[in-house]
Design an enzyme around this catalytic site. Structure first.
Site, PDB file in Angstrom:
ATOM      1  N   CYS A   1     -14.073   0.735 -28.396  1.00 30.26           N
ATOM      2  CA  CYS A   1     -15.435   1.221 -28.637  1.00 30.26           C
ATOM      3  C   CYS A   1     -16.219   1.371 -27.345  1.00 30.26           C
ATOM      4  O   CYS A   1     -17.172   0.635 -27.083  1.00 30.26           O
ATOM      5  CB  CYS A   1     -16.142   0.290 -29.616  1.00 30.26           C
ATOM      6  SG  CYS A   1     -15.391   0.419 -31.227  1.00 30.26           S
TER       7      CYS A   1
ATOM      8  N   TYR B   1       0.149  -2.220 -11.960  1.00 30.56           N
ATOM      9  CA  TYR B   1      -1.255  -2.398 -12.357  1.00 30.56           C
ATOM     10  C   TYR B   1      -1.530  -1.807 -13.738  1.00 30.56           C
ATOM     11  O   TYR B   1      -2.620  -1.328 -14.016  1.00 30.56           O
ATOM     12  CB  TYR B   1      -2.200  -1.797 -11.296  1.00 30.56           C
ATOM     13  CG  TYR B   1      -1.880  -2.308  -9.905  1.00 30.56           C
ATOM     14  CD1 TYR B   1      -2.181  -3.617  -9.561  1.00 30.56           C
ATOM     15  CD2 TYR B   1      -1.239  -1.512  -8.951  1.00 30.56           C
ATOM     16  CE1 TYR B   1      -1.855  -4.115  -8.299  1.00 30.56           C
ATOM     17  CE2 TYR B   1      -0.903  -1.990  -7.700  1.00 30.56           C
ATOM     18  CZ  TYR B   1      -1.214  -3.297  -7.377  1.00 30.56           C
ATOM     19  OH  TYR B   1      -0.886  -3.785  -6.135  1.00 30.56           O
TER      20      TYR B   1
ATOM     21  N   GLU C   1       4.768  -6.331   1.856  1.00 32.76           N
ATOM     22  CA  GLU C   1       4.276  -6.782   0.546  1.00 32.76           C
ATOM     23  C   GLU C   1       4.127  -5.604  -0.414  1.00 32.76           C
ATOM     24  O   GLU C   1       3.032  -5.311  -0.886  1.00 32.76           O
ATOM     25  CB  GLU C   1       2.911  -7.466   0.716  1.00 32.76           C
ATOM     26  CG  GLU C   1       2.916  -8.673   1.621  1.00 32.76           C
ATOM     27  CD  GLU C   1       1.511  -9.236   1.833  1.00 32.76           C
ATOM     28  OE1 GLU C   1       0.519  -8.556   1.489  1.00 32.76           O
ATOM     29  OE2 GLU C   1       1.425 -10.352   2.352  1.00 32.76           O
TER      30      GLU C   1
ATOM     31  N   GLY D   1       0.774  -1.237   0.000  1.00 37.50           N
ATOM     32  CA  GLY D   1       0.000   0.000   0.000  1.00 37.50           C
ATOM     33  C   GLY D   1       0.804   1.285   0.000  1.00 37.50           C
ATOM     34  O   GLY D   1       0.217   2.371  -0.100  1.00 37.50           O
TER      35      GLY D   1
HETATM   36  N1  LLP Z   1      -0.723  -7.276  -0.380  1.00 42.89           N
HETATM   37  C1  LLP Z   1      -2.008  -7.588  -0.625  1.00 42.89           C
HETATM   38  C2  LLP Z   1      -2.653  -8.637   0.146  1.00 42.89           C
HETATM   39  C3  LLP Z   1      -2.694  -6.910  -1.642  1.00 42.89           C
HETATM   40  O1  LLP Z   1      -3.968  -7.220  -1.880  1.00 42.89           O
HETATM   41  C4  LLP Z   1      -2.031  -5.894  -2.380  1.00 42.89           C
HETATM   42  C5  LLP Z   1      -2.728  -5.179  -3.451  1.00 42.89           C
HETATM   43  C6  LLP Z   1      -0.691  -5.627  -2.092  1.00 42.89           C
HETATM   44  C7  LLP Z   1      -0.065  -6.333  -1.075  1.00 42.89           C
HETATM   45  C8  LLP Z   1       0.129  -4.620  -2.851  1.00 42.89           C
HETATM   46  O2  LLP Z   1      -0.335  -3.321  -2.729  1.00 42.89           O
HETATM   47  P1  LLP Z   1       0.564  -2.123  -3.303  1.00 42.89           P
HETATM   48  O3  LLP Z   1       1.833  -2.076  -2.505  1.00 42.89           O
HETATM   49  O4  LLP Z   1       0.798  -2.379  -4.731  1.00 42.89           O
HETATM   50  O5  LLP Z   1      -0.248  -0.895  -3.091  1.00 42.89           O
HETATM   51  N2  LLP Z   1      -5.437  -2.304  -9.218  1.00 42.89           N
HETATM   52  C9  LLP Z   1      -5.322  -1.285  -8.192  1.00 42.89           C
HETATM   53  C10 LLP Z   1      -4.579  -1.754  -6.988  1.00 42.89           C
HETATM   54  C11 LLP Z   1      -5.155  -3.013  -6.347  1.00 42.89           C
HETATM   55  C12 LLP Z   1      -4.334  -3.471  -5.188  1.00 42.89           C
HETATM   56  C13 LLP Z   1      -4.746  -4.828  -4.797  1.00 42.89           C
HETATM   57  N3  LLP Z   1      -3.968  -5.371  -3.723  1.00 42.89           N
HETATM   58  C14 LLP Z   1      -4.684  -0.045  -8.819  1.00 42.89           C
HETATM   59  O6  LLP Z   1      -4.411  -0.047 -10.016  1.00 42.89           O
HETATM   60  O7  LLP Z   1      -4.490   0.960  -8.134  1.00 42.89           O
END
Ligand code: LLP
Length: 440
Positions: free
Chosen positions: A362, A391, A280, A243
Site C-alpha cells: 500500500c 541486494y 570485497e 563496487g
Molecule cells: N565493501 C564495503 C565496505 C561495502 O560497503 C560494500 C557495499 C561492498 C564492499 C560491496 O559492494 P559491491 O561489490 O556489492 O558493489 N544496496 C545497494 C548497494 C549498497 C552497497 C553497500 N556497500 C544497492 O542495492 O545497489
C-alpha cells in the site's frame, strides 16, 4: 554472463535457470521466490580470481549483498573469505563455515559487543572508520589481552559516479577518515601494541562502471603508503573494497578483466614485495546469479496506464523503488516473436505494451518497473526480474505483514530450497510472549 537463458520450446521462448524451466521452479517453490544459479556464481568467482591472479588477493565476498548460508558456503568452499559489517554478518559467515580468520569487518558503528565477538572469533582484520572506534577496539583488545589487526578506511575523496545513496568515497559521506588525516592517524595509533595498524582500506561506492575512480583512489592510497613508509610505518595490507558492476541492462559494464587490467599494474610490484591485497566484491558475484520470480495477480487499467499487479513488490525487491534502479523484467514464457534481448533496455518489437509492474504493497512507490515495454501480459503469467541476486533478498522486508519470500538454488537440473518461504507464524514469532521488564 549468467545461466538464465531463453530457449525455443514449441512456439514459445521459455526461460530456464541452467537446465530447469523457470515455470517448473515456480511450480515447485511457489512465488515470489529468488532463484540462484550455482554455475553462474562459481563462474563469476573463478573469473574474478583469474583476472586478479597476479595480485593473489584474498577475495572477501561482501555478505551484505546476499547472506544466504548456502550461497556463502558455496563461495567459502571456492576459497572466499567474507566482508562483514555487523556481528550478525560475522555470525552468518561463520555459520556458513567461513572462519573468522578469513573475514574483514568494516562499518562505522561497531558496538563493544560486536568488537568483543570478533576478537573472540579471531577476526582477520578490522577496517576502522574513525579515531574513536580505533581507541575502542584497542581498549577492548587490551582488556582481553589479545592482539588484532586493523586497516584504516581512508576516504580518498574520489567520485565513483554512482547513485548518491551508494557513493561512499567522497568527503561528505560518513565513511572512513579523510585522506589528509590518515598520516596523523598513523602517527597517533600506528604503534599500538594490541591493535596493530597494518593496512589501508578503500571502498568508494557501488556500483562503479568505469575504472578511473579505482585508478585514482589506488594511486592516492599508494602515495599515502609511501609517505607513511618514509615515517617508518609499514602498510602490509591494502583492501580495495567492492563496487565492480553487474549487467543490469546493457553490456556497457566493464568485464572483470577490464577492472583488473586497470588495477593490477598499479600494485603488482608491491605485491611481489609482500603487500597483501583484499577485494570485497558483492554485486559482481551474485547480482546476475539470481532472478526474482513473481506471478501476475491482476492486470488493471487506470487513466492511460496499464498495471501488472504482481505478488512481489518493494518488500521483496526494494532497489527500483529506493534507487530507481533498472531491472530487466520479462515473462518467463512468451511467444517467439517476443524472445527478449536482455541487452536492450527497451526492446523495439511491434506489439509491446507499456506497463507499470507493481506489487501488492500500500504505497504508490511500490513498483518494480514504470512504463516498461513488455509483451502483452495477463493474470497468471510468470515474470522474471533479472539481476536480482545482489541486494534483493538482503534488503527484503516484511512490510504489510508479507512473509519473506523463498530462496532456491539450481545446479544443472537439481533444485534445492535454500530458504523456506516464511509462514504467518514467523511474522509474530517474537511477539508471542510479552516480557515485562519494568512494572512501574
Ligand atoms: N565493501 C564495503 C565496505 C561495502 O560497503 C560494500 C557495499 C561492498 C564492499 C560491496 O559492494 P559491491 O561489490 O556489492 O558493489 N544496496 C545497494 C548497494 C549498497 C552497497 C553497500 N556497500 C544497492 O542495492 O545497489
Amino acid at each position: 554472463m549468467d545461466h538464465f537463458a531463453y530457449s525455443t520450446v514449441g512456439g514459445n521462448a521459455v526461460l530456464s535457470c541452467e537446465r530447469l524451466p523457470a515455470e517448473e521452479v515456480a511450480r515447485l517453490v511457489g512465488t515470489p521466490c529468488y532463484v540462484y544459479s550455482k554455475a553462474t556464481l562459481t563462474e563469476h568467482f573463478t573469473k574474478l580470481a583469474e583476472a586478479f591472479k597476479a595480485l593473489d588477493p584474498l577475495i572477501c565476498f561482501s555478505i551484505k549483498s546476499c547472506g544466504n548460508l548456502s550461497i556463502c558456503r558455496l563461495l567459502g568452499e571456492l576459497g572466499a573469505g567474507m566482508d562483514v559489517v555487523s556481528g550478525g554478518e560475522l555470525y552468518r559467515a561463520m555459520a556458513a563455515g567461513v572462519p573468522a580468520s578469513r573475514c574483514v569487518y568494516a562499518g562505522v558503528g561497531k558496538t563493544d559487543e560486536e568488537i568483543a565477538q570478533a576478537l573472540d572469533a579471531g577476526l582477520y582484520l578490522f577496517n576502522v572508520e574513525s579515531e574513536e572506534e580505533f581507541e575502542n577496539i584497542a581498549r577492548i583488545a587490551k582488556a582481553k589481552n589479545v592482539v588484532c589487526k586493523t586497516a584504516l578506511r581512508v576516504n580518498p575523496d574520489v567520485d565513483p559516479r554512482t547513485h548518491r545513496y551508494t557513493s561512499t568515497g567522497k568527503k561528505e559521506t560518513k565513511f572512513g577518515v579523510d585522506i589528509e588525516r590518515a598520516k596523523e592517524f598513523f602517527r597517533r595509533y600506528g604503534r599500538d601494541s594490541h591493535c596493530k595498524l597494518v593496512g589501508i582500506h578503500l571502498h568508494i561506492g557501488s556500483p562503479i562502471y568505469t575504472t578511473d575512480p579505482y585508478v585514482e583512489s589506488v594511486r592516492k592510497a599508494t602515495t599515502l603508503m609511501d609517505e607513511l613508509a618514509a615515517e617508518g610505518f609499514t602498510v602490509s595490507t591494502l583492501d580495495l573494497g567492492g563496487g565492480f558492476g553487474a549487467d543490469y541492462e546493457t553490456d556497457q559494464t566493464p568485464t572483470l578483466s577490464t577492472y583488473a587490467d586497470a588495477i593490477v599494474p598499479l600494485l603488482a610490484a608491491r605485491v611481489k614485495a609482500g603487500l597483501r591485497i583484499i577485494l570485497e566484491p558483492g554485486r559482481t558475484l551474485v547480482a546476475n546469479a539470481g532472478v526474482l520470480l513473481t506471478r501476475v495477480l491482476y492486470m488493471k487499467r487506470s487513466g492511460d496506464k496499464t498495471f501488472a499487479i504482481c505478488d512481489a513488490g518493494m518488500n521483496d525487491l526494494l532497489r527500483p523503488s529506493h534507487y530507481h534502479a533498472f531491472h530487466f523484467i520479462w515473462p518467463a514464457e512468451t511467444p517467439l516473436a517476443f524472445r527478449p534481448d536482455r541487452r536492450a533496455k527497451e526492446m523495439q518489437v511491434p506489439g509491446l505494451i507499456s506497463v507499470d509492474v507493481v506489487g501488492p504493497i500500500c504505497e504508490s512507490g511500490d513498483f518494480l518497473a514504470l512504463d516498461r515495454p513488455l509483451p502483452p501480459v495477463k493474470r497468471g503469467d510468470l515474470l522474471a526480474i533479472f539481476t536480482a541476486g545482489a541486494y534483493g533478498m538482503a534488503m527484503a522486508s516484511r512490510y504489510n505483514a508479507q512473509p519473506l519470500p523463498a530462496e532456491a538454488l539450481v545446479d544443472g537440473s537439481k533444485l534445492t530450497v535454500i530458504r523456506a518461504r516464511e509462514r504467518y507464524e514467523d511474522l509474530v514469532a517474537h511477539e508471542r510472549s510479552p516480557i515485562a521488564l519494568a512494572t512501574g
